[in-house]
Design a protein around this motif. Structure first.
Motif, PDB file in Angstrom:
ATOM      1  N   UNK A  55       0.830  -1.205   0.000  1.00 26.71           N
ATOM      2  CA  UNK A  55       0.000   0.000   0.000  1.00 26.71           C
ATOM      3  C   UNK A  55       0.867   1.259   0.000  1.00 26.71           C
ATOM      4  N   UNK A  56       1.998   1.163   0.705  1.00 28.51           N
ATOM      5  CA  UNK A  56       2.868   2.335   0.805  1.00 28.51           C
ATOM      6  C   UNK A  56       3.419   2.745  -0.567  1.00 28.51           C
ATOM      7  N   UNK A  58       1.691   3.196  -3.065  1.00 28.09           N
ATOM      8  CA  UNK A  58       0.730   4.184  -3.575  1.00 28.09           C
ATOM      9  C   UNK A  58       0.614   4.151  -5.093  1.00 28.09           C
TER      10      UNK A  58
ATOM     11  N   UNK B 116       1.782   8.210   5.673  1.00 28.59           N
ATOM     12  CA  UNK B 116       2.367   7.897   4.366  1.00 28.59           C
ATOM     13  C   UNK B 116       1.262   7.729   3.329  1.00 28.59           C
ATOM     14  N   UNK B 117       0.164   7.085   3.722  1.00 29.39           N
ATOM     15  CA  UNK B 117      -0.931   6.879   2.769  1.00 29.39           C
ATOM     16  C   UNK B 117      -1.596   8.197   2.426  1.00 29.39           C
ATOM     17  N   UNK B 120       0.268  10.279  -0.191  1.00 26.53           N
ATOM     18  CA  UNK B 120       0.185   9.861  -1.593  1.00 26.53           C
ATOM     19  C   UNK B 120      -0.987  10.573  -2.253  1.00 26.53           C
ATOM     20  N   UNK B 125      -6.737   6.875  -1.345  1.00 22.08           N
ATOM     21  CA  UNK B 125      -5.735   6.631  -0.317  1.00 22.08           C
ATOM     22  C   UNK B 125      -6.204   6.997   1.076  1.00 22.08           C
TER      23      UNK B 125
END
Lengths: 98, 582
Positions: A55-56, A58, B116-117, B120, B125
């Motif tokens: 997921x990181x 992105x 971090x999500x 993005x 996200x």
């Protein structure tokens, strides 16, 4: 059987990118292989057994990633996982592909 | 002892125990475990993961049964997060090698991922971040054995320490329990600051990153005058602050003695001191503080923290309470000033790139006539109960003013047609907050009864500074010469037509700036109720000539820094007893 690193490029086709559900499916499949499998996006590397690291990344739709595998069943892993990418992890616009 | 400097936004000193909330508004315990305890802590964490997994699995099962396997998959993805190898190894190293408590480690690692999500760029996200937060919450609930405390339930007297607070969250605080507020983010003109001041809770914002240096239970001093916060003060510091608090209380007693005397300069020029109001219940304390009326009743707090629009009756009851409590003193009701950071109603909120330049305030009202009419009906009805005046915020063009007045007239005709008793001669004013209005004021002035300068927005729009952005907050100076010139021009144009100009921004709260405004010819100031007694004291200590001399010199200075230094110096010379020692 080979210890060499297998790799190929894959493209994220899901409209919402590599989000929770495809990442979840990817971890399920990757955990079934013995080899180490990773994805790379612009220098950032994710372990395919870790949903958080995936997921990181992105990765949005149309993003190109490098898929790498190293271990006894690496060839098979590359084949199965690149197929999953091209089939959008069985999901199309959020609905199951029939 | 740790001393940090922030921005003072709500005066007062608070001494108490910290209650720390992380970015998401959870209460967390940031602490380390004793040497030798780390193995037990790790075991506690492993157990918690097992229990949280069972709970998530149960959720997955029941959701899948009800809504199908695909929806249930959301929880199996959460389960995967819980057993994620990367996460596990990060947590293990924090707990086993660095002796973090399990809660602290969980909170740190999950906050990192969620951030971090969120950073993005695509839209889905943020939902991931929420998923991650869900997992975090179930883990923390198992670890602490209780539902996570949120900002809504403050269990005991405490000083609230947080990254950021929304105006709605702040307005929901119980002033009995919340002794002080301190946040990492925020600037001096933000609405959270205004709410804190309205509730008379000492507050310091814009401290920068420090949540890792404080944990719940630590003793904290908040100095809302100097913008300082002190964590774990030593004895000498604590004593000094206790003394200072006593000193302030004694000033308060002196101020109480002049409560019923008018705010006149020593040579007899009467200055009207009005109150800025957030909530209807403040009206009673305005009278107790000797306010001459309400110069700005901010009605939008009716809209905060709720999902449905307030009804006409709710508007009416709120206004009626204020009008009655003010006992025939004038009450200036400002129409809806929603938008930007005050937006509480999601249904009206479209995300905007530039909310302060977007659809807010009078623009929003004129775009939503049904909503606007409801408020105007309530105001006109309340006008029968006393001296009520209407004020439109953020007028930019003459067309806007005319549309607003047209709507006012049509609502009043409706009410008359319904046979409702209404007050016909309601005074109508507008706020001066946009530089364009100052430039064009000669064209507006014949169409209104009074103007009121909102220095917060006028400063922000003149200096092009987002007042809630701490990286540029230092540029936000109401005493900037450019702002002073706009105020002066406004007053001169209004005075020529015998219309009154008041100043209702934060600027009036500062006695030095307020005396400057008086020197510039302003005779009506509207300020936070708590600041009224001290300003009255200042006004009663000076002559109008002294104020005019001060204004004459201040208007010839070239930078905000020079003006500020000059005014502070003047105040110390003219009214030394109210200048607080650092």
């Amino acid at each position: 059987m080979t210890a060499a690193i297998q790799h190929c490029n894959v493209i994220v086709r899901n409209p919402e990118g590599l989000h929770m559900r495809p990442a979840h499916r990817l971890v399920q499949v990757a955990t079934g292989f013995q080899c180490q499998i990773e994805l790379e996006r612009a220098g950032q590397i994710a372990d395919c057994r870790s949903i958080l690291s995936l997921l990181t990344l992105g990765a949005p739709q149309d993003c190109e990633l490098i898929l790498r595998a190293q271990g006894p069943d690496a060839d098979e892993a590359i084949r199965v996982i690149s197929l999953m990418f091209s089939q959008q992890f069985d999901e199309e616009n959020g609905e199951p592909a029939t | 002892m740790l001393e940090l400097q922030g921005i003072a936004v709500s005066p007062g000193v608070a001494i108490g125990r910290a209650l720390v909330f992380d970015r998401e508004g959870y209460r967390i315990t940031r602490c380390l475990v004793a040497v030798g305890e780390d193995e037990r802590e790790w075991q506690r964490f492993v157990d918690a993961v097992r229990q949280a997994s069972l709970k998530l699995e149960a959720n997955r099962q029941s959701t899948a049964d009800k809504l199908g396997e695909r929806i249930g998959d959301i929880f199996s993805a959460q389960l995967q997060v819980l057993s994620d190898p990367q996460l596990q190894s990060e947590l293990e190293s924090l707990i086993r090698k660095r002796a973090y408590s399990a809660e602290y480690a969980v909170s740190e690692v999950f906050t990192k991922y969620a951030a971090a999500f969120r950073k993005a760029s695509s839209s889905f996200l943020s939902e991931r971040a929420a998923d991650i937060r869900d997992v975090e919450r179930s883990l923390l609930e198992v670890l602490t054995g209780q539902p996570m405390e949120t900002l809504k339930t403050i269990p005991h007297e405490a000083i609230i320490v947080s990254h950021e607070l929304t105006p709605g969250e702040t307005a929901g605080f119980d002033p009995e329990k919340v002794l002080g507020i301190c946040t990492e983010a925020g600037g001096s003109g933000g609405h959270t600051a205004i709410v804190a001041r309205g509730m008379e809770i000492p507050a310091v914002v814009g401290v920068g990153n420090f949540l890792h240096q404080i944990r719940s239970g630590d003793e904290v001093i908040i100095d809302g005058h100097l913008g300082r916060i002190i964590v774990s003060p030593d004895d000498a510091t604590r004593d000094r602050y206790r003394e200072r608090r006593l000193f302030r209380q004694s000033i308060a007693t002196q101020l109480q003695e002049i409560r019923d005397l008018p705010a006149c300069t020593s040579d007899g020029v009467r200055i009207e001191l009005m109150a800025n109001l957030e909530f209807p219940h403040e009206a009673a304390s305005c009278v107790a503080r000797g306010a001459d009326g309400v110069g700005l009743y901010r009605t939008e707090f009716l809209y905060l923290g709720r999902d449905q629009e307030p009804t006409e009756e709710e508007h009416y009851q709120a206004y009626a309470q204020v009008v009655r409590d003010m006992q025939n003193r004038p009450v200036v009701i400002r129409t809806l000033d929603l938008g930007a950071d005050k937006m509480g109603m999601t249904m009206l909120a479209e995300p905007e790139n530039n909310p302060f330049l977007g659809l807010r305030s009078i623009r929003l009202s004129l775009r939503n006539p049904p909503l606007f009419r409801i408020q105007v009906r309530a105001i006109l009805r309340a006008a029968c109960l006393g001296d009520v005046r209407v004020m439109f915020p953020m007028i930019t063009t003459l067309d806007e003013l005319r549309s607003a007045r047209f709507l006012l007239r049509s609502v009043s005709e409706d009410l008359a047609a319904e046979g409702k008793h209404i007050q016909c001669a309601v005074q109508v004013g507008m706020m001066v907050e946009v530089p364009a209005v100052v430039l064009m004021l000669d064209r507006f002035i014949d169409e209104i009864d009074f103007v009121s300068i909102g220095t917060n927005d006028l400063t922000q729009y003149t200096l092009a500074v987002d007042r809630s952005n701490e990286s540029v907050a230092d540029l936000y100076q109401a005493c900037d010469p450019a702002v002073l010139r706009l105020i002066q021009r406004t007053h001169l144009i209004a005075a020529e037509k015998k219309k009154s100009t008041s100043v209702c921004g934060e600027m009036s709260n500062n006695p030095a700036y307020a005396l400057l405004l008086v020197g510039m010819g302003i005779r009506t100031l509207s300020l936070a109720p708590a600041a009224i007694p001290i300003l009255k004291k200042a006004i009663r200590s000076v002559t109008i000539g002294q104020c005019e001399a001060m204004a004459w010199r201040a208007l010839r200075l070239s930078t905000a820094r020079e003006v500020d230094a000059f005014l502070m110096n003047q105040l110390a010379g003219l009214v030394p007893e109210i200048v607080l020692q650092a």
